[in-house]
Design an enzyme around this catalytic site. Structure first.
Site, PDB file in Angstrom:
ATOM      1  N   TYR A 137       0.877  -1.164   0.106  1.00 21.71           N
ATOM      2  CA  TYR A 137       0.001   0.278  -0.080  1.00 21.71           C
ATOM      3  C   TYR A 137       0.953   1.273   0.011  1.00 21.71           C
ATOM      4  O   TYR A 137       1.577   1.583   1.083  1.00 21.71           O
ATOM      5  CB  TYR A 137      -0.862  -0.064   1.175  1.00 21.71           C
ATOM      6  CG  TYR A 137      -1.912   1.071   1.406  1.00 21.71           C
ATOM      7  CD1 TYR A 137      -2.126   2.131   0.297  1.00 21.71           C
ATOM      8  CD2 TYR A 137      -2.779   1.079   2.365  1.00 21.71           C
ATOM      9  CE1 TYR A 137      -3.113   3.084   0.372  1.00 21.71           C
ATOM     10  CE2 TYR A 137      -3.799   2.076   2.485  1.00 21.71           C
ATOM     11  CZ  TYR A 137      -3.990   2.985   1.432  1.00 21.71           C
ATOM     12  OH  TYR A 137      -4.978   4.156   1.659  1.00 21.71           O
ATOM     13  N   LYS A 165      -1.329  -1.444  -4.150  1.00 23.56           N
ATOM     14  CA  LYS A 165      -2.327  -0.252  -3.992  1.00 23.56           C
ATOM     15  C   LYS A 165      -1.743   1.013  -4.143  1.00 23.56           C
ATOM     16  O   LYS A 165      -1.073   1.537  -3.008  1.00 23.56           O
ATOM     17  CB  LYS A 165      -3.490  -0.361  -2.926  1.00 23.56           C
ATOM     18  CG  LYS A 165      -4.368   0.630  -2.478  1.00 23.56           C
ATOM     19  CD  LYS A 165      -5.180   0.510  -1.463  1.00 23.56           C
ATOM     20  CE  LYS A 165      -6.340   1.774  -1.363  1.00 23.56           C
ATOM     21  NZ  LYS A 165      -5.926   2.811  -1.388  1.00 23.56           N
TER      22      LYS A 165
END
Length: 304
Positions: A137, A165
């Site tokens: 992330y 992400k």
């Protein structure tokens, strides 16, 4: 497991509180069912939109548990397990695996500015704690660390790393990560304001904090992109961005505004936890107009 299950529209799940501000089992499950019925492909649970930094371990475990009990096997479930300490992150990773989550994810360590060797070890320690795929992330605007290509290439040597992400604003970052990791690697677009651009430049999917406020619009945007209808894709992105600007225009946290919109849709998930500020005063009177913007956009593009 194939990576196909990680493609599509993944709302970042909101923290669901009772009227006293505690994690609510019933309201968590209500939001799960609401989003499932809207047709989303999966949920990203206990991340930024889930106010994870403001929750203790028991609260985060409770949310992970209630979501799994409701939609495991129906939706692809990604557990965000990033926490201030490696110890807590590892504990959450093990718990998510026990609950049957499909993948893990984590922000980099926060507060202290650490060398990349520490960030690398933090993420790999989480991966070593469970036999689940891992999604990096990257959200530099909140963590203060922007994932470098050097560290990214080190991380993707680990077979558990199946995606990233990416919430940095330059769409080029998405293209570069995809180019470096290959077609089987899943890149999730993070910034909701560039969903269409992110998908076109290389993102396979999207995870976003405003998706649950207007899932119909992001599902429709995905349909336009995947069928090559780029004129309509650009149009719906403009309307989505107008709505996002409106969501951010009132006093209080954007998430508190979204939760007031959800209440008008019949889904009460409470408000937000301090230091997030709830929308209040005269600005509460502006919530129906934002809901109307969303409703009109849904009518404009159609639900199916």
């Amino acid at each position: 497991m194939t990576n196909q299950k990680f493609k599509g529209v993944f709302p970042a799940f909101y923290a669901c509180y009772d009227d006293a501000g505690e994690i609510s089992e019933s309201r968590t499950k209500d939001l799960c069912n609401y989003l499932y019925e809207k047709g989303v492909q999966g949920l990203y649970v206990s991340g930024s939109s889930g106010e994870c930094i403001y929750h203790n371990l028991d609260e985060r475990k409770a949310t992970l548990k209630y979501v799994a009990e409701t939609v495991k096997g129906k939706l692809t479930l990604i557990a965000h397990v990033g926490a201030p300490s490696t110890r807590d992150s590892v504990e959450l990773a093990k718990y998510a695996e026990e609950l049957g989550y499909d993948a893990l994810s984590a922000i980099p360590p926060i507060y202290f500015k650490l060398p990349e060797s520490s960030i690398y070890k933090y993420w790999t320690d989480i991966m070593d704690a469970a036999e689940l795929p891992f999604i990096i992330y990257n959200i530099p605007q909140t963590t203060g660390y922007n994932l470098s290509m050097n560290l990214f290439k080190q991380l993707i040597e680990n077979k558990k790393v199946m995606g990233v992400k990416n919430s940095s604003m330059p769409a080029m970052d998405i293209e570069r990560f995809k180019a470096a990791a290959g077609e089987d690697f899943i890149v999730f677009n993070g910034p909701d304001e560039q969903y269409v651009a992110g998908r076109i430049i290389g993102a396979d999917s999207g995870i976003g904090g405003t998706y649950a406020a207007m899932p119909e619009l992001f599902l429709k945007a995905e349909q336009f992109v995947s069928t090559g209808n780029f004129e309509q894709a650009r149009s719906i992105q403009r309307d989505i961005n107008d709505i996002i600007i409106a969501l951010c225009s009132l006093n209080g946290s954007m998430y508190s505004v979204i939760k007031e919109v959800l209440k008008l849709n019949g889904v009460n998930v409470g408000s937000v936890r301090a230091p997030f500020e709830p929308v209040h005063g005269e600005d509460l009177n502006n919530i129906p107009a934002i809901k109307e913007m969303i409703d009109q956009a849904i009518l404009k593009y159609g639900k199916n």
